[in-house]
Design an enzyme around this catalytic site. Structure first.
Site, PDB file in Angstrom:
ATOM      1  N   GLN A  13       0.610  -0.997   0.051  1.00  0.00           N
ATOM      2  CA  GLN A  13       0.023  -0.033   0.111  1.00  0.00           C
ATOM      3  C   GLN A  13       0.843   1.380  -0.147  1.00  0.00           C
ATOM      4  O   GLN A  13       0.657   2.159  -0.829  1.00  0.00           O
ATOM      5  CB  GLN A  13      -0.666  -0.018   1.333  1.00  0.00           C
ATOM      6  CG  GLN A  13      -1.903  -1.237   1.368  1.00  0.00           C
ATOM      7  CD  GLN A  13      -3.182  -0.828   0.668  1.00  0.00           C
ATOM      8  OE1 GLN A  13      -3.028  -0.601  -0.768  1.00  0.00           O
ATOM      9  NE2 GLN A  13      -4.042  -0.660   1.219  1.00  0.00           N
ATOM     10  N   ARG A  89       1.983  -1.576  17.339  1.00  0.00           N
ATOM     11  CA  ARG A  89       2.969  -1.591  16.317  1.00  0.00           C
ATOM     12  C   ARG A  89       3.908  -2.742  16.791  1.00  0.00           C
ATOM     13  O   ARG A  89       4.457  -3.393  15.915  1.00  0.00           O
ATOM     14  CB  ARG A  89       3.726  -0.424  16.132  1.00  0.00           C
ATOM     15  CG  ARG A  89       2.633   0.649  15.686  1.00  0.00           C
ATOM     16  CD  ARG A  89       3.376   2.146  15.505  1.00  0.00           C
ATOM     17  NE  ARG A  89       2.680   2.797  15.091  1.00  0.00           N
ATOM     18  CZ  ARG A  89       1.882   3.826  15.820  1.00  0.00           C
ATOM     19  NH1 ARG A  89       1.707   3.799  17.190  1.00  0.00           N
ATOM     20  NH2 ARG A  89       1.042   4.707  14.921  1.00  0.00           N
ATOM     21  N   HIS A 176       7.998   6.216  18.200  1.00  0.00           N
ATOM     22  CA  HIS A 176       6.692   6.069  17.168  1.00  0.00           C
ATOM     23  C   HIS A 176       5.601   5.321  18.009  1.00  0.00           C
ATOM     24  O   HIS A 176       5.330   4.064  17.375  1.00  0.00           O
ATOM     25  CB  HIS A 176       6.935   5.843  15.653  1.00  0.00           C
ATOM     26  CG  HIS A 176       5.840   5.620  15.005  1.00  0.00           C
ATOM     27  ND1 HIS A 176       5.065   6.727  14.716  1.00  0.00           N
ATOM     28  CD2 HIS A 176       5.318   4.639  14.097  1.00  0.00           C
ATOM     29  CE1 HIS A 176       4.030   6.452  13.871  1.00  0.00           C
ATOM     30  NE2 HIS A 176       4.097   5.209  13.503  1.00  0.00           N
TER      31      HIS A 176
HETATM   32  P1  A3D Z   1       1.387  -3.873   2.878  1.00  0.00           P
HETATM   33  O1  A3D Z   1       0.510  -3.342   2.006  1.00  0.00           O
HETATM   34  O2  A3D Z   1       1.244  -5.034   3.461  1.00  0.00           O
HETATM   35  O3  A3D Z   1       3.110  -3.999   2.054  1.00  0.00           O
HETATM   36  C1  A3D Z   1       4.093  -4.563   2.596  1.00  0.00           C
HETATM   37  C2  A3D Z   1       4.811  -5.123   1.353  1.00  0.00           C
HETATM   38  O4  A3D Z   1       6.096  -5.872   1.923  1.00  0.00           O
HETATM   39  C3  A3D Z   1       3.932  -6.281   0.593  1.00  0.00           C
HETATM   40  O5  A3D Z   1       3.546  -6.027  -0.773  1.00  0.00           O
HETATM   41  C4  A3D Z   1       4.978  -7.480   0.913  1.00  0.00           C
HETATM   42  O6  A3D Z   1       4.864  -8.448  -0.173  1.00  0.00           O
HETATM   43  C5  A3D Z   1       6.147  -6.730   1.046  1.00  0.00           C
HETATM   44  N1  A3D Z   1       7.147  -7.867   1.661  1.00  0.00           N
HETATM   45  C6  A3D Z   1       7.022  -8.453   2.656  1.00  0.00           C
HETATM   46  N2  A3D Z   1       8.336  -9.237   2.812  1.00  0.00           N
HETATM   47  C7  A3D Z   1       9.169  -8.617   2.002  1.00  0.00           C
HETATM   48  C8  A3D Z   1      10.613  -8.743   1.719  1.00  0.00           C
HETATM   49  N3  A3D Z   1      11.331  -9.764   2.334  1.00  0.00           N
HETATM   50  N4  A3D Z   1      11.213  -7.926   0.922  1.00  0.00           N
HETATM   51  C9  A3D Z   1      10.511  -7.062   0.409  1.00  0.00           C
HETATM   52  N5  A3D Z   1       9.043  -6.956   0.392  1.00  0.00           N
HETATM   53  C10 A3D Z   1       8.494  -7.687   1.409  1.00  0.00           C
HETATM   54  O7  A3D Z   1       1.955  -2.933   4.200  1.00  0.00           O
HETATM   55  P2  A3D Z   1       1.974  -1.251   4.119  1.00  0.00           P
HETATM   56  O8  A3D Z   1       2.351  -0.751   2.846  1.00  0.00           O
HETATM   57  O9  A3D Z   1       0.548  -0.695   4.383  1.00  0.00           O
HETATM   58  O10 A3D Z   1       2.702  -0.909   5.260  1.00  0.00           O
HETATM   59  C11 A3D Z   1       4.119  -1.287   5.429  1.00  0.00           C
HETATM   60  C12 A3D Z   1       4.707  -0.993   6.465  1.00  0.00           C
HETATM   61  O11 A3D Z   1       4.700   0.317   7.281  1.00  0.00           O
HETATM   62  C13 A3D Z   1       4.145  -1.680   7.844  1.00  0.00           C
HETATM   63  O12 A3D Z   1       5.103  -2.405   8.691  1.00  0.00           O
HETATM   64  C14 A3D Z   1       3.496  -0.782   8.549  1.00  0.00           C
HETATM   65  O13 A3D Z   1       3.092  -0.992   9.951  1.00  0.00           O
HETATM   66  C15 A3D Z   1       4.033   0.411   8.349  1.00  0.00           C
HETATM   67  N6  A3D Z   1       3.416   1.679   8.537  1.00  0.00           N
HETATM   68  C16 A3D Z   1       4.464   2.783   9.220  1.00  0.00           C
HETATM   69  C17 A3D Z   1       4.013   3.807   9.529  1.00  0.00           C
HETATM   70  C18 A3D Z   1       4.798   4.842   9.980  1.00  0.00           C
HETATM   71  O14 A3D Z   1       4.463   6.057  10.052  1.00  0.00           O
HETATM   72  C19 A3D Z   1       5.929   4.750  10.474  1.00  0.00           C
HETATM   73  C20 A3D Z   1       2.567   4.191   8.884  1.00  0.00           C
HETATM   74  C21 A3D Z   1       1.840   3.240   8.429  1.00  0.00           C
HETATM   75  C22 A3D Z   1       2.597   1.913   8.234  1.00  0.00           C
END
Ligand code: A3D
Length: 317
Positions: A13, A89, A176
């Site tokens: 996402q 988290r 965070h």
């Molecule tokens: P999501 O849409 O699940 O995307 C994560 C992607 O990571 C997926 O497409 C997976 O296929 C990929 N992935 C899994 N394992 C691997 C790997 N070994 N190598 C490369 N890619 C891989 O999640 P998202 O995009 O919504 O969120 C991603 C991360 O950001 C999560 O850990 C959330 O908790 C975090 N996040 C942080 C904040 C901050 O403000 C710090 C805010 C919102 C989300």
């Protein structure tokens, strides 16, 4: 002059929105990496095909091979699972540590000169791990959390006061997590203290304090509020935009002062841990950390937040 190269690790996402924002702002050529075959390729094809409409002209590549991130100026990491309703988290630490380990090894091997911005949660622990594995200088491995937490705080203040979000300045410090430190004393509308405006609005100091406390509480729980509504993931537009502000400051050497998860060596009384503080972001990454005096109440909140970060990072070992 060669174009800048931005690599995005994780094509979920946040990764998809990051890629689109990089293209819309023509920050440079973009590589989107994910382990899922077809996902990054499909997203980049989708974004590339609307270049004639949105009028951007950059190279966009989706890949499952780390070789493609060679020569990156910046790498932004979102690989890892997001939260589900009811999760903190910190519940993500075990699974995301494994993912971060492989990601950091890939970056170390193929993009050794890059500056890395981590977004994966739990943020403070994932940045720490990424720096340890890459072995890059601390100034080149940072985390995005504070830009978003601060933006959320500013948004709630603007809504409360009925003023434009453009004219509100607000900042959060610390980790965070639920103990982050929204800085009430420094929140302002074009320099006018927000507390003064709240007191004017309610003509009642106690009520103004109560309203501010509610905004602080909402800021601390803002990520969870979105998770509870979405049910299938966490916020993705806002973390992407926040990381892009940091990346842009670095790529264009803007030297913006942005709340950044930085490695502290004595600043704010913290040594040897990554914690959110205001930092000058330029072509070298973190070019300096802006220090200022916290009052006793703010310092106590900072200490509590740092204690939570230490516990989290300790649990990783
Ligand atoms: P999501 O849409 O699940 O995307 C994560 C992607 O990571 C997926 O497409 C997976 O296929 C990929 N992935 C899994 N394992 C691997 C790997 N070994 N190598 C490369 N890619 C891989 O999640 P998202 O995009 O919504 O969120 C991603 C991360 O950001 C999560 O850990 C959330 O908790 C975090 N996040 C942080 C904040 C901050 O403000 C710090 C805010 C919102 C989300």
């Amino acid at each position: 002059m060669a174009r800048k190269k931005i690599s995005l690790i994780g094509g979920g996402q946040i990764g998809g929105v990051l890629a689109q924002l990089c293209a819309l702002r023509e920050l440079g050529d973009v590589v989107l990496f994910d382990i899922v075959e077809g996902l990054p390729q499909g997203k980049m094809l989708d974004i590339a095909e609307v270049g004639p409409v949105d009028r951007y002209d950059v190279c966009l590549k989706g890949t499952n091979s780390y070789e493609d991130i060679k020569g990156s100026d910046i790498v932004i990491v979102t690989a890892g699972l997001p939260r589900k309703p009811g999760m903190s988290r910190d519940d993500l630490i075990e699974v995301n540590s494994k993912i971060m380990t492989s990601v950091a090894e890939g970056i170390k091997q193929y993009a050794p000169d890059s500056i890395v911005i981590v977004i994966s949660n739990p943020l403070d622990a994932m940045v720490t791990l990424c720096q340890k594995i890459t072995g890059f200088p601390h100034s080149r491995v940072i985390g995005q959390a504070g830009v978003l937490d601060s933006a959320r705080f500013a948004t709630f203040i603007a809504w409360e006061l009925g003023v434009s979000v453009k004219d509100v300045t607000a900042m959060t410090l610390g980790g965070h997590g639920d103990d982050m430190v929204p800085l009430v004393r420094y929140a302002s509308v074009n320099g006018i203290p927000v507390m003064e405006l709240l007191e004017q609005k309610y003509n009642d100091k106690a009520k103004a304090k109560e309203v501010m406390e509610a905004m602080v509480k909402r800021t601390r729980g803002a990520g969870g509020e979105v998770v509870a509504l979405l049910k299938t993931g966490s916020a993705f537009y806002s973390p992407a935009s926040s990381a892009i502000a940091m990346a842009e400051s670095i790529l264009k050497d803007q030297k913006r002062v942005l709340p950044t998860c930085c490695f502290l060596q004595g600043e704010f009384g913290v040594s040897g841990f990554y914690v959110g503080v205001p930092a000058v972001l330029g072509e070298k990454g973190v070019e300096s950390i802006i220090q200022f005096k916290l009052d006793a109440e703010e310092q106590a909140m900072m200490d509590k937040s740092v204690a939570a970060v230490k516990e989290l990072v300790g649990s990783m070992k």
